[in-house]
Write a protein that holds these residues in place. Sequence first.
Motif, short mmCIF file in Angstrom:
data_model
loop_
_atom_site.label_atom_id
_atom_site.label_comp_id
_atom_site.label_asym_id
_atom_site.label_seq_id
_atom_site.Cartn_x
_atom_site.Cartn_y
_atom_site.Cartn_z
N LEU A 117 0.82 -1.21 0.00
CA LEU A 117 0.00 0.00 0.00
C LEU A 117 0.86 1.26 0.00
N VAL A 118 1.85 1.30 0.87
CA VAL A 118 2.73 2.48 0.92
C VAL A 118 3.43 2.67 -0.41
N PHE A 119 3.98 1.59 -0.97
CA PHE A 119 4.65 1.71 -2.27
C PHE A 119 3.68 2.17 -3.36
N ALA A 120 2.50 1.56 -3.40
CA ALA A 120 1.52 1.92 -4.45
C ALA A 120 1.06 3.36 -4.32
N VAL A 121 0.89 3.85 -3.10
CA VAL A 121 0.47 5.24 -2.91
C VAL A 121 1.59 6.19 -3.31
N VAL A 122 2.81 5.91 -2.82
CA VAL A 122 3.94 6.82 -3.07
C VAL A 122 4.36 6.80 -4.54
N VAL A 123 4.40 5.62 -5.15
CA VAL A 123 4.93 5.52 -6.51
C VAL A 123 3.81 5.42 -7.55
N SER A 124 3.01 4.38 -7.47
CA SER A 124 2.04 4.10 -8.54
C SER A 124 0.93 5.15 -8.62
N HIS A 125 0.39 5.53 -7.49
CA HIS A 125 -0.69 6.54 -7.50
C HIS A 125 -0.14 7.93 -7.84
N THR A 126 0.95 8.29 -7.17
CA THR A 126 1.50 9.63 -7.33
C THR A 126 2.15 9.85 -8.69
N PHE A 127 2.95 8.90 -9.15
CA PHE A 127 3.72 9.12 -10.37
C PHE A 127 3.10 8.50 -11.62
N PHE A 128 2.31 7.44 -11.46
CA PHE A 128 1.74 6.77 -12.61
C PHE A 128 0.23 6.95 -12.73
N GLY A 129 -0.36 7.66 -11.78
CA GLY A 129 -1.78 7.97 -11.86
C GLY A 129 -2.73 6.82 -11.60
N TRP A 130 -2.29 5.81 -10.86
CA TRP A 130 -3.19 4.71 -10.54
C TRP A 130 -4.39 5.21 -9.77
N SER A 131 -5.52 4.60 -9.99
CA SER A 131 -6.72 4.91 -9.22
C SER A 131 -6.60 4.24 -7.85
N TRP A 132 -7.47 4.65 -6.91
CA TRP A 132 -7.46 4.03 -5.59
C TRP A 132 -7.87 2.56 -5.66
N VAL A 133 -8.73 2.23 -6.60
CA VAL A 133 -9.12 0.83 -6.77
C VAL A 133 -7.90 0.01 -7.19
N GLN A 134 -7.11 0.54 -8.11
CA GLN A 134 -5.89 -0.16 -8.53
C GLN A 134 -4.90 -0.29 -7.37
N VAL A 135 -4.74 0.78 -6.61
CA VAL A 135 -3.81 0.76 -5.48
C VAL A 135 -4.22 -0.31 -4.48
N LEU A 136 -5.50 -0.35 -4.10
CA LEU A 136 -5.97 -1.31 -3.11
C LEU A 136 -5.95 -2.74 -3.66
N THR A 137 -6.35 -2.90 -4.92
CA THR A 137 -6.36 -4.24 -5.52
C THR A 137 -4.94 -4.81 -5.58
N CYS A 138 -4.00 -3.99 -6.01
CA CYS A 138 -2.60 -4.43 -6.08
C CYS A 138 -2.07 -4.74 -4.69
N SER A 139 -2.41 -3.92 -3.72
CA SER A 139 -1.92 -4.12 -2.36
C SER A 139 -2.44 -5.42 -1.77
N ILE A 140 -3.71 -5.71 -1.96
CA ILE A 140 -4.30 -6.94 -1.43
C ILE A 140 -3.79 -8.16 -2.18
N THR A 141 -3.80 -8.08 -3.51
CA THR A 141 -3.35 -9.21 -4.33
C THR A 141 -1.89 -9.55 -4.04
N GLY A 142 -1.05 -8.51 -4.00
CA GLY A 142 0.36 -8.73 -3.70
C GLY A 142 0.57 -9.33 -2.33
N ALA A 143 -0.16 -8.83 -1.33
CA ALA A 143 -0.02 -9.35 0.03
C ALA A 143 -0.39 -10.83 0.09
N LEU A 144 -1.46 -11.20 -0.60
CA LEU A 144 -1.88 -12.61 -0.60
C LEU A 144 -0.85 -13.49 -1.30
N ALA A 145 -0.33 -13.03 -2.44
CA ALA A 145 0.66 -13.82 -3.18
C ALA A 145 1.94 -13.99 -2.35
#
Length: 195
Positions: free
Chosen positions: A127-155
């Motif tokens: 989540l921290v990485f996705a907010v700092v990098v993906s959301h801020t610099f690549f324009g990810w939506s909050w849905v993408q940030v949360l989905t990636c955070s949950i999916t990555g954590a499970l994997a």
Amino acid sequence: FTLSWVSFLCMDMICKRFGPKASVKVSILALALNLAVSGLFWLVSLAPGMWGAYYDTGSLEVNAALNATIGGSWYVVLGSSLAMLCSSFVNSHINQFIGHLTDNGSFATFALRSYVSTGIGQFVDNLVFAVVVSHTFFGWSWVQVLTCSITGALAELLCEIALSPVGFRVASGWEREGVGEKYVQAHAADLEARM
């Protein structure tokens, strides 16, 4: 995603034997080494000359891309460093909290404290990485940030689950062999003095 779970398994092993403070200290040391290596790679990217791939293609863009890859991007290094710092604190302290409540030295209690703390810690890391990098610099939506955070954590949690028996054996071996006994005793005395 490929290697992050290894650091969480190591934190869980260290936490079981030496406590959360030691686990966070080791994480900070690893972070400092990572930043030093990133700085070294950045210096290498500044060296004059062309990479071997330039001679294969004759393209300056290939050379520039390799320099950018080797040198890294400051925001990726910043995001991953901040994510690891936050998640190591969360993982280690949740692990220790659960350990105080349940630990009887069995694999089942090691697994419980490791899986819960790693699941939450990996979510924080992603989540921290996705907010700092993906959301801020690549324009990810909050849905993408949360989905990636949950999916990555499970994997990443599944990877740790597969190798946690090895981690348990190593941490139990440290206890049997008295590895770090002076540190463990000093840490226990420090905790008693605070209470």
